[in-house]
Design a protein around this motif. Structure first.
Motif, PDB file in Angstrom:
ATOM      1  N   PHE A  71      41.651 -22.211  44.074  1.00  0.00           N
ATOM      2  CA  PHE A  71      40.957 -21.605  45.212  1.00  0.00           C
ATOM      3  C   PHE A  71      40.405 -22.718  46.094  1.00  0.00           C
ATOM      4  O   PHE A  71      39.295 -23.221  45.885  1.00  0.00           O
ATOM      5  CB  PHE A  71      39.836 -20.688  44.719  1.00  0.00           C
ATOM      6  N   ARG A  72      41.188 -23.081  47.104  1.00  0.00           N
ATOM      7  CA  ARG A  72      40.853 -24.264  47.911  1.00  0.00           C
ATOM      8  C   ARG A  72      40.403 -23.895  49.326  1.00  0.00           C
ATOM      9  O   ARG A  72      40.474 -24.722  50.230  1.00  0.00           O
ATOM     10  CB  ARG A  72      42.050 -25.215  47.941  1.00  0.00           C
ATOM     11  N   GLN A  73      39.942 -22.655  49.485  1.00  0.00           N
ATOM     12  CA  GLN A  73      39.381 -22.210  50.757  1.00  0.00           C
ATOM     13  C   GLN A  73      40.397 -22.303  51.896  1.00  0.00           C
ATOM     14  O   GLN A  73      40.039 -22.589  53.038  1.00  0.00           O
ATOM     15  CB  GLN A  73      38.113 -23.001  51.092  1.00  0.00           C
ATOM     16  N   ARG A  74      41.654 -22.033  51.569  1.00  0.00           N
ATOM     17  CA  ARG A  74      42.719 -22.082  52.568  1.00  0.00           C
ATOM     18  C   ARG A  74      43.381 -20.713  52.670  1.00  0.00           C
ATOM     19  O   ARG A  74      43.980 -20.228  51.716  1.00  0.00           O
ATOM     20  CB  ARG A  74      43.762 -23.135  52.190  1.00  0.00           C
ATOM     21  N   GLU A  75      43.292 -20.123  53.844  1.00  0.00           N
ATOM     22  CA  GLU A  75      43.907 -18.812  54.039  1.00  0.00           C
ATOM     23  C   GLU A  75      45.409 -18.852  53.783  1.00  0.00           C
ATOM     24  O   GLU A  75      45.987 -17.901  53.240  1.00  0.00           O
ATOM     25  CB  GLU A  75      43.637 -18.324  55.457  1.00  0.00           C
ATOM     26  N   ALA A  78      45.761 -18.546  50.070  1.00  0.00           N
ATOM     27  CA  ALA A  78      45.135 -17.413  49.395  1.00  0.00           C
ATOM     28  C   ALA A  78      45.846 -16.090  49.659  1.00  0.00           C
ATOM     29  O   ALA A  78      46.090 -15.315  48.722  1.00  0.00           O
ATOM     30  CB  ALA A  78      43.671 -17.307  49.823  1.00  0.00           C
ATOM     31  N   TYR A  79      46.192 -15.813  50.915  1.00  0.00           N
ATOM     32  CA  TYR A  79      46.722 -14.488  51.213  1.00  0.00           C
ATOM     33  C   TYR A  79      48.074 -14.233  50.544  1.00  0.00           C
ATOM     34  O   TYR A  79      48.266 -13.177  49.928  1.00  0.00           O
ATOM     35  CB  TYR A  79      46.791 -14.259  52.728  1.00  0.00           C
ATOM     36  N   PRO A  80      49.030 -15.165  50.600  1.00  0.00           N
ATOM     37  CA  PRO A  80      50.305 -14.892  49.920  1.00  0.00           C
ATOM     38  C   PRO A  80      50.181 -14.805  48.399  1.00  0.00           C
ATOM     39  O   PRO A  80      50.935 -14.070  47.763  1.00  0.00           O
ATOM     40  CB  PRO A  80      51.187 -16.084  50.315  1.00  0.00           C
ATOM     41  N   GLY A 106      42.316  -8.655  40.180  1.00  0.00           N
ATOM     42  CA  GLY A 106      42.516  -7.697  41.257  1.00  0.00           C
ATOM     43  C   GLY A 106      41.654  -8.001  42.465  1.00  0.00           C
ATOM     44  O   GLY A 106      41.362  -9.160  42.777  1.00  0.00           O
ATOM     45  N   SER A 107      41.218  -6.956  43.137  1.00  0.00           N
ATOM     46  CA  SER A 107      40.414  -7.143  44.342  1.00  0.00           C
ATOM     47  C   SER A 107      39.057  -7.774  44.045  1.00  0.00           C
ATOM     48  O   SER A 107      38.422  -8.323  44.941  1.00  0.00           O
ATOM     49  CB  SER A 107      40.220  -5.811  45.070  1.00  0.00           C
ATOM     50  N   THR A 108      38.598  -7.719  42.795  1.00  0.00           N
ATOM     51  CA  THR A 108      37.309  -8.352  42.483  1.00  0.00           C
ATOM     52  C   THR A 108      37.377  -9.865  42.639  1.00  0.00           C
ATOM     53  O   THR A 108      36.357 -10.515  42.852  1.00  0.00           O
ATOM     54  CB  THR A 108      36.824  -8.015  41.061  1.00  0.00           C
ATOM     55  N   THR A 109      38.571 -10.428  42.543  1.00  0.00           N
ATOM     56  CA  THR A 109      38.741 -11.873  42.708  1.00  0.00           C
ATOM     57  C   THR A 109      38.604 -12.282  44.165  1.00  0.00           C
ATOM     58  O   THR A 109      38.208 -13.416  44.462  1.00  0.00           O
ATOM     59  CB  THR A 109      40.109 -12.305  42.142  1.00  0.00           C
ATOM     60  N   VAL A 110      38.921 -11.378  45.078  1.00  0.00           N
ATOM     61  CA  VAL A 110      38.983 -11.743  46.502  1.00  0.00           C
ATOM     62  C   VAL A 110      38.038 -10.940  47.392  1.00  0.00           C
ATOM     63  O   VAL A 110      38.046 -11.112  48.614  1.00  0.00           O
ATOM     64  CB  VAL A 110      40.426 -11.612  47.046  1.00  0.00           C
ATOM     65  N   ASN A 111      37.210 -10.067  46.812  1.00  0.00           N
ATOM     66  CA  ASN A 111      36.337  -9.282  47.694  1.00  0.00           C
ATOM     67  C   ASN A 111      35.121 -10.104  48.123  1.00  0.00           C
ATOM     68  O   ASN A 111      34.950 -11.253  47.728  1.00  0.00           O
ATOM     69  CB  ASN A 111      35.957  -7.937  47.046  1.00  0.00           C
ATOM     70  N   TRP A 112      34.275  -9.473  48.928  1.00  0.00           N
ATOM     71  CA  TRP A 112      33.163 -10.202  49.553  1.00  0.00           C
ATOM     72  C   TRP A 112      31.851  -9.985  48.811  1.00  0.00           C
ATOM     73  O   TRP A 112      30.791 -10.252  49.361  1.00  0.00           O
ATOM     74  CB  TRP A 112      33.042  -9.798  51.028  1.00  0.00           C
TER      75      TRP A 112
END
Length: 537
Positions: A71-75, A78-80, A106-112
Motif C-alpha cells: 500500500f504505497r499511496q498510489r492510485e 491501488a485501483y487495479p 474486501g471493502s474494509t481494506t479500502v474504505n474510508w
C-alpha cells in the motif's frame, strides 16, 4: 515505510495456510466444517468466530492478498489491484460508478473508515415491514458494542481536515448540525490514503484483525479463487465449486477446487453474493435473488475556495450531517446524508464532468477544491425499489439500477443543499457534478442553474461505494431469500452474512451495520453447529 511491521508477512512466515495465486497450488478437492465465500466485513467476523468455536474453516477470496508493504499511496496501483473492475464497476447503463473492494479484507481494506450503527428508524422499518421482530435497537446494541471493541471503533479525536471543517462551517452558518464520525482506527497517522489500503496498519480492517485471528486458529485462505457455483440437491448444498483467477479476475483455465463442507456461508458482498446464487440455480421460488439491490446513489458538489483545501490530506471523512434525512419522512421523498469525501487526482479527474480546457482549468484548482457528497437513502418508498443483479453471458454480474424521477428529485434537492452550504462556508464558486453545469459564483446563481438542470442518467454524475440487498433477510420466505438467522429459506446448510442481507439501504455508511449483524449471526451459527459460546476477542 519499510519499518512498519507487516502482520500479513509475519503470519505467512508463521505458517498460515494460504493457497492460490503466488502462494502455491491449490488441491482439486478440500473438505472442511464451514466454507466461507468472501473475506470482507461479514466474512471476516464470521471466520474469526467460527474458528474460535473449533470449526475448520476455508475462506475463498476472488482478489489477491495484499498487505501494508503493497500500500504505497498510489492510485495507479491501488485501483487495479484492490477494487472490483479497477474501481470502475458500473451499472448496466453505465450511469453509476461503483467502488467495491476485490482483495483480502474486501471493502474494509479500502474504505474510508466511517462507522455508523444501523439507524434506529431503519431497524424499526425492518421490524414492521419485513418481519424482523428481533432487530430492535436495544437487541442490536450488544452486538454493535462487541464489534466496536474488537475493531477499535471510536471518536476521531484529531482536528478535521479542511475539507471536513468546511462542511461544519457552512452548515453551522445555516443552523444545520454537523457531528463527528466514528472510525475503526488505532494509532492512525492521519495520512488520508485510506482508500488505497492503509500503509501503517492503523485501519482495523478485516485484513489486520479477524482474518489473522482466523488464520492463526487454523483456517485456510484461498486467494485469487472465485466461488463459481454451489452444487445443491434435496434442500442441502453438497459442494462449492471454485475456479482460479488472474489479477484481473479472468479465469486462468487451471484446475478448480471442489470444496465440501457441513455448512456454507456466502459473504461475497451485495452484487457478488446474489450472482453466486444465480449462477448456482439456487432455489428462488419468489424470484427475490438479486432484486432490491441498493446503492445509496451519491451525487457530488465541487467548490473552489481562495485558500488551499488540500482534500487529500488527513483523515478522509470525519464529519457529517443527517439534517436532510431527519427532516424527511423515512417513506417520503428520498432523503440524504451529507459527507465530505477525500480528493485524489485520478478519482477527481475521472468523476468530475468536462474535458479539454474546462477539465484542465478544474484540475488547476485541485488544491483549492472542496467537495461534498449526498448519500441518498434508497429502498423505503414504492418508487425506490433499488436495482436488480443479473448475469452476463460469461456469468459475471451486472447491476441494473434505474435512476428514475423519484431518485433524481432527491439528487436535485441534494445539489441545492450542498451548494448552499458551500457558499455559506465562503466558496468562490460552486459547480454540481453534472455534464451541463458550470461554475456559479453566488448561491442565487447556483440555485437557478440547479433548478434548470436536466436531471437525467449519464448527465448527472452518480457514484456509490455502498452496495446492499439482493439476498434480503425477512420473517417470511415470500419476502426474503434468508431467514432472520441468516439461513437460506430453502437450503438448510447455507447462510448469508454480508450487506446483501439488508431489506433496504440503511441510510449510513454500512460497514458497522455488517459487523454488528454478522457478529450476531455468526455467534448463533457457532452455537448451532458446535454448542460453543464464542465472542469476538
Amino acid at each position: 515505510m519499510s519499518h512498519i511491521d507487516d502482520p500479513i508477512q509475519q503470519g505467512l512466515q508463521r505458517g498460515w495456510r494460504v493457497l492460490g495465486g503466488p502462494h502455491g497450488p491449490t488441491p482439486t478437492t478440500l473438505s472442511c466444517d464451514v466454507a466461507i465465500v468472501g473475506s470482507g466485513a461479514g466474512a471476516g467476523i464470521t471466520a474469526e468466530l467460527l474458528t474460535k468455536a473449533g470449526l475448520q474453516v476455508v475462506i475463498v477470496e476472488e482478489g489477491p492478498l495484499k498487505s501494508s508493504r503493497d500500500f504505497r499511496q498510489r492510485e495507479s496501483e491501488a485501483y487495479p489491484s484492490l477494487y472490483q473492475e479497477s474501481a470502475a464497476r458500473k451499472t448496466a447503463d453505465k450511469a453509476i460508478n461503483i467502488l467495491q473492494g476485490r482483495c483480502v479484507g474486501g471493502s474494509t481494506t479500502v474504505n474510508w473508515t466511517s462507522s455508523f450503527r444501523t439507524p434506529v428508524d431503519t431497524l424499526a422499518h425492518w421490524q414492521s415491514q419485513f418481519g424482523l421482530a428481533e432487530m430492535t435497537a436495544a437487541a442490536m446494541t450488544p452486538w454493535f458494542e462487541q464489534a466496536e471493541r474488537r475493531l477499535s471503533i471510536g471518536p476521531w479525536l484529531a482536528a478535521p481536515n479542511q475539507n471536513n471543517e468546511l462542511l461544519r462551517t457552512g452548515a453551522a452558518k445555516l443552523g444545520i448540525p454537523a457531528a463527528a464520525i466514528q472510525r475503526n482506527v488505532k494509532g492512525c497517522w492521519n495520512l488520508g490514503s485510506c482508500g488505497m489500503g492503509c500503509p501503517t496498519n492503523a485501519k482495523q480492517s478485516m485484513l489486520v484483525t479477524t482474518l489473522p485471528a482466523a488464520l492463526d486458529g487454523g483456517a485456510t485462505l484461498l486467494v485469487q479463487m472465485r466461488a463459481e457455483r454451489l452444487e445443491s440437491r434435496d434442500g442441502v448444498v453438497r459442494a462449492l465449486h471454485c475456479v482460479p483467477v488472474s489479477d484481473n479476475s479472468a479465469a486462468t483455465g487451471a484446475a478448480g477446487v471442489r470444496i465440501t463442507a457441513k455448512h456454507y456461508v456466502v459473504a461475497g458482498g451485495a452484487i457478488n453474493s446474489p450472482a453466486l446464487l444465480l449462477r448456482s440455480g439456487a432455489p428462488d421460488p419468489h424470484g427475490l435473488v438479486g432484486k432490491r439491490t441498493f446503492l445509496h446513489p451519491v451525487v457530488i458538489s465541487a467548490a473552489s475556495f481562495a485558500d488551499p483545501v488540500n482534500g487529500w490530506d488527513g483523515a478522509p471523512q470525519t464529519l457529517y450531517t443527517d439534517h436532510f434525512l431527519q427532516t424527511q419522512p423515512l417513506t417520503g421523498p428520498i432523503g440524504y446524508k451529507l459527507e465530505a469525501p477525500p480528493l485524489h487526482p485520478v478519482i477527481f479527474a475521472s468523476t468530475l464532468a468536462g474535458y479539454g480546457r474546462a477539465q484542465a482549468e478544474m484540475l488547476a484548482e485541485f488544491p483549492r477544491t472542496h467537495s461534498l457528497l449526498a448519500l441518498m437513502r434508497d429502498g423505503f418508498h414504492p418508487q425506490s425499489p433499488g436495482g436488480a443483479v443479473a448475469l452476463r453471458g460469461d456469468g459475471s454480474p451486472v447491476l441494473d439500477y434505474p435512476l428514475n424521477d423519484f431518485v433524481m428529485d432527491g439528487a436535485r434537492r441534494a445539489f441545492l443543499s450542498m451548494a448552499e452550504i458551500q457558499f455559506a462556508a465562503g466558496a468562490r464558486s460552486v459547480v454540481p457534478v453534472h455534464e451541463r453545469a458550470g461554475p456559479t459564483t453566488s448561491w442565487a446563481e447556483a440555485r437557478r442553474q440547479i433548478e434548470a438542470l436536466a436531471m437525467k442518467p449519464l448527465l448527472t454524475r452518480v457514484v456509490s461505494a455502498h452496495v446492499m440487498g439482493g439476498c434480503p433477510m425477512a420473517g417470511s420466505e415470500a419476502q426474503g431469500v434468508v431467514r432472520p438467522d441468516g439461513t437460506h429459506w430453502q437450503l438448510a446448510n447455507l447462510s448469508v452474512h454480508d450487506g446483501s442481507l439488508f431489506p433496504t439501504s440503511i441510510g449510513a455508511n454500512p460497514q458497522l451495520s455488517v459487523y454488528g449483524l454478522a457478529t450476531m449471526l455468526a455467534t448463533r451459527l457457532a452455537k448451532r453447529l458446535t454448542g460453543a459460546e464464542v465472542t469476538l476477542a
